[in-house]
Design a protein around this motif. Structure first.
Motif, PDB file in Angstrom:
ATOM      1  N   SER A 394      11.698  20.045  -6.975  1.00 16.50           N
ATOM      2  CA  SER A 394      12.637  19.900  -5.942  1.00 16.50           C
ATOM      3  C   SER A 394      12.625  21.189  -5.067  1.00 16.50           C
ATOM      4  O   SER A 394      13.589  21.193  -4.103  1.00 16.50           O
ATOM      5  N   ASP A 395      12.079  22.177  -5.302  1.00 17.07           N
ATOM      6  CA  ASP A 395      12.071  23.345  -4.497  1.00 17.07           C
ATOM      7  C   ASP A 395      10.835  23.966  -4.492  1.00 17.07           C
ATOM      8  O   ASP A 395       9.872  23.887  -5.198  1.00 17.07           O
ATOM      9  N   VAL A 396      10.605  24.747  -3.125  1.00 13.87           N
ATOM     10  CA  VAL A 396       9.280  25.061  -2.910  1.00 13.87           C
ATOM     11  C   VAL A 396       8.630  26.437  -3.685  1.00 13.87           C
ATOM     12  O   VAL A 396       7.633  26.478  -4.411  1.00 13.87           O
ATOM     13  N   ASN A 397      10.071  26.986  -4.291  1.00 15.07           N
ATOM     14  CA  ASN A 397       9.722  28.370  -4.944  1.00 15.07           C
ATOM     15  C   ASN A 397       9.419  27.869  -6.345  1.00 15.07           C
ATOM     16  O   ASN A 397       8.611  28.479  -7.015  1.00 15.07           O
ATOM     17  N   GLU A 398       9.845  26.748  -6.899  1.00 14.38           N
ATOM     18  CA  GLU A 398       9.338  26.364  -8.206  1.00 14.38           C
ATOM     19  C   GLU A 398       7.962  25.750  -8.450  1.00 14.38           C
ATOM     20  O   GLU A 398       7.334  26.069  -9.182  1.00 14.38           O
ATOM     21  N   ALA A 399       7.659  25.143  -7.064  1.00 15.53           N
ATOM     22  CA  ALA A 399       6.111  24.813  -6.922  1.00 15.53           C
ATOM     23  C   ALA A 399       5.231  25.962  -7.136  1.00 15.53           C
ATOM     24  O   ALA A 399       4.353  25.892  -7.530  1.00 15.53           O
ATOM     25  N   LEU A 400       5.718  26.786  -6.560  1.00 10.18           N
ATOM     26  CA  LEU A 400       4.806  27.741  -6.157  1.00 10.18           C
ATOM     27  C   LEU A 400       4.653  28.691  -7.560  1.00 10.18           C
ATOM     28  O   LEU A 400       3.561  29.078  -7.936  1.00 10.18           O
ATOM     29  N   GLU A 401       5.812  28.873  -8.175  1.00 11.50           N
ATOM     30  CA  GLU A 401       5.713  29.546  -9.641  1.00 11.50           C
ATOM     31  C   GLU A 401       4.806  28.783 -10.696  1.00 11.50           C
ATOM     32  O   GLU A 401       3.909  29.219 -10.991  1.00 11.50           O
ATOM     33  N   ALA A 402       4.914  27.353 -10.325  1.00  7.82           N
ATOM     34  CA  ALA A 402       4.064  26.537 -11.250  1.00  7.82           C
ATOM     35  C   ALA A 402       2.420  26.857 -10.827  1.00  7.82           C
ATOM     36  O   ALA A 402       1.561  26.872 -11.729  1.00  7.82           O
ATOM     37  N   ALA A 403       2.273  26.665  -9.549  1.00  6.73           N
ATOM     38  CA  ALA A 403       0.921  26.857  -9.080  1.00  6.73           C
ATOM     39  C   ALA A 403       0.191  28.245  -9.619  1.00  6.73           C
ATOM     40  O   ALA A 403      -0.658  28.514  -9.869  1.00  6.73           O
ATOM     41  N   GLN A 404       1.273  29.202  -9.573  1.00  7.66           N
ATOM     42  CA  GLN A 404       0.733  30.725  -9.932  1.00  7.66           C
ATOM     43  C   GLN A 404       0.507  30.738 -11.348  1.00  7.66           C
ATOM     44  O   GLN A 404      -0.382  31.438 -11.844  1.00  7.66           O
TER      45      GLN A 404
END
Length: 433
Positions: A394-404
């Motif tokens: 639901s949020d780009v920062n959550e998505a980026l954290e998962a990717a990292q």
């Protein structure tokens, strides 16, 4: 009203494109002309360069501003949309307009705004023109918002018109074919005002030539004047060799490191050369400006490197041609697995973009907190039909954290798909205010 109150007033009262899309547009220039007439026609009190195009117009505008700043001129810069702060849209020598100046403008002209009932964009254009006139800029670089012919910025008569390139975007407003879209962009060509075209495209050349001839405007196709050779990255800069038609060669280092800047650079150089008699610029100033665009003008989100090991890149590409260029650049970089954090708006054609995305990448679908944003789950579902597999956030920062968390040091993470996605990154994209 203070700054926060003035912005809240504008957002609540006026139609805003980045919130509701094309429904915010008010066709024609009448509102902007009426606003500026009441302000004493500020757009007639400074000299300008007008920049249009599908992709690259923002980078081109910032590069031109940086070059003229390096040459010692007092430079206004108007661009849109902003990433973090509204004040990014209006700059003087790279510095955003003061919040107090925004508040003062809205407070002083509240009755005018309510009488005209303009769009949000029309007000920001009038505000920018009023600011540049009062600041007595030597020149202002004005980026078109959307299209050209009916864009609010098109009330100016610039010293030079620049059109970067033409590709598919905003077809619901600009047309379904490249010549139709080019016709709208060509609307910024004025009588007797020279025009520079950054890229020669066979489908659009006749359109530009016809409009230029009709307006008795000289036309320069910049990529026929300058040949650019990419020499790769060195010490965090992209090194390029430029050869002109006289076989004179110059090497530049660019702090805008996206390889797609090779398509923008000829237009920038041709523009500076075309305007030498009005605003002389030395070769050293050109080189200094190109090496310091980010620091001098505050441009962000253009192949911006946010992290190393794994490499994290953020790019505001949001249409077929833009994302294709970014993907080509990414594929040329060594990496093991590509992790793609992507979000898109709901009111644009997406199928062609999704079809070009690599099935081997790992996907993190996300959405911006704006009504125009496509839900991450809907994007994930559409992508899955094309074999693009990933999770929804639901949020780009959550998505980026998962990717990292999932990426190894040898992988690469790309965040793209929408200006609004990049704007909502925290702790990585700077707030200029």
């Amino acid at each position: 009203m203070n700054y926060s109150e003035s912005l809240a007033y504008l957002y609540s009262r006026l139609p805003v494109f980045h919130r509701i899309g094309a429904k915010a547009l008010k066709p024609g220039l009448a509102n902007t002309e009426r606003l500026c007439a009441a302000l004493g026609n500020p757009h007639q009190k400074f000299r300008s360069i007008h920049v249009a195009g599908t992709n690259g117009k923002g980078s081109t505008s910032h590069m031109l501003a940086s070059i003229y700043q390096s040459a010692g001129y007092r430079v206004g810069l108007y661009t849109s949309p902003h990433l973090k702060s509204f004040t990014e849209r209006i700059r003087l020598n790279g510095n955003p307009i003061a919040e107090a100046d925004v508040a003062d403008f809205v407070t002083e002209h509240q009755s005018l705004i309510e009488a005209v009932e303009p769009s949000f964009f029309e007000v920001t254009v009038a505000m920018a023109f009023d600011y540049f006139a009062k600041q007595q800029v030597d020149l202002a670089v004005i980026e078109v918002g959307l299209g050209g012919r009916l864009d609010s910025t098109n009330i100016i008569t610039p010293r030079l018109s620049v059109i970067t390139n033409i590709s598919y975007d905003h077809q619901d407003v600009l047309g379904d074919t490249l010549p139709q879209i080019a016709g709208e962009k060509a609307g910024i060509i004025k009588s007797g005002v020279p025009v520079v075209i950054s890229e020669t495209q066979s489908e659009t050349v006749p359109v530009f030539r016809e409009v230029a001839d009709r307006n008795h405007a000289s036309i320069t196709f910049a990529d026929q004047v300058y040949t650019v050779r990419d020499e790769g990255m060195r010490d965090g800069y992209r090194r390029v060799e430029v050869t002109d038609v006289n076989q004179q060669t110059q090497v530049y280092t660019l702090d805008l490191t996206g390889p797609y800047q090779m398509q923008n650079l000829p237009g920038v150089l041709a523009s500076v050369e075309k305007l030498q008699t009005q605003w002389p610029v030395s070769r050293d100033a050109v080189a200094a400006g190109l090496a310091a665009v980010v620091t001098q003008t505050g441009l962000q989100g253009r192949f911006q490197r946010l992290h190393d090991q794994p490499v994290v890149l953020a790019d505001t590409a949001h249409n077929q041609a833009g994302i294709q260029s970014v993907l080509a650049a990414v594929q040329s970089m060594p990496h093991r697995v590509l992790h793609l954090v992507i979000g898109m708006v709901a009111d644009k054609e997406r199928s062609h973009v999704l079809q070009m995305l690599p099935t081997a990448a790992r996907y993190y679908f996300c959405q911006a907190h704006t009504p125009r944003s496509l839900s991450a789950e809907d994007l994930r579902t559409e992508a899955a039909e094309l074999g693009l597999i990933g999770e929804a956030f639901s949020d780009v920062n959550e998505a980026l954290e998962a990717a990292q968390q999932n990426a190894t040091r040898e992988d690469l993470i790309l965040i793209t798909g929408s200006n609004y996605i990049i704007a909502e990154l925290t702790n990585t994209i700077r707030d200029p205010s």
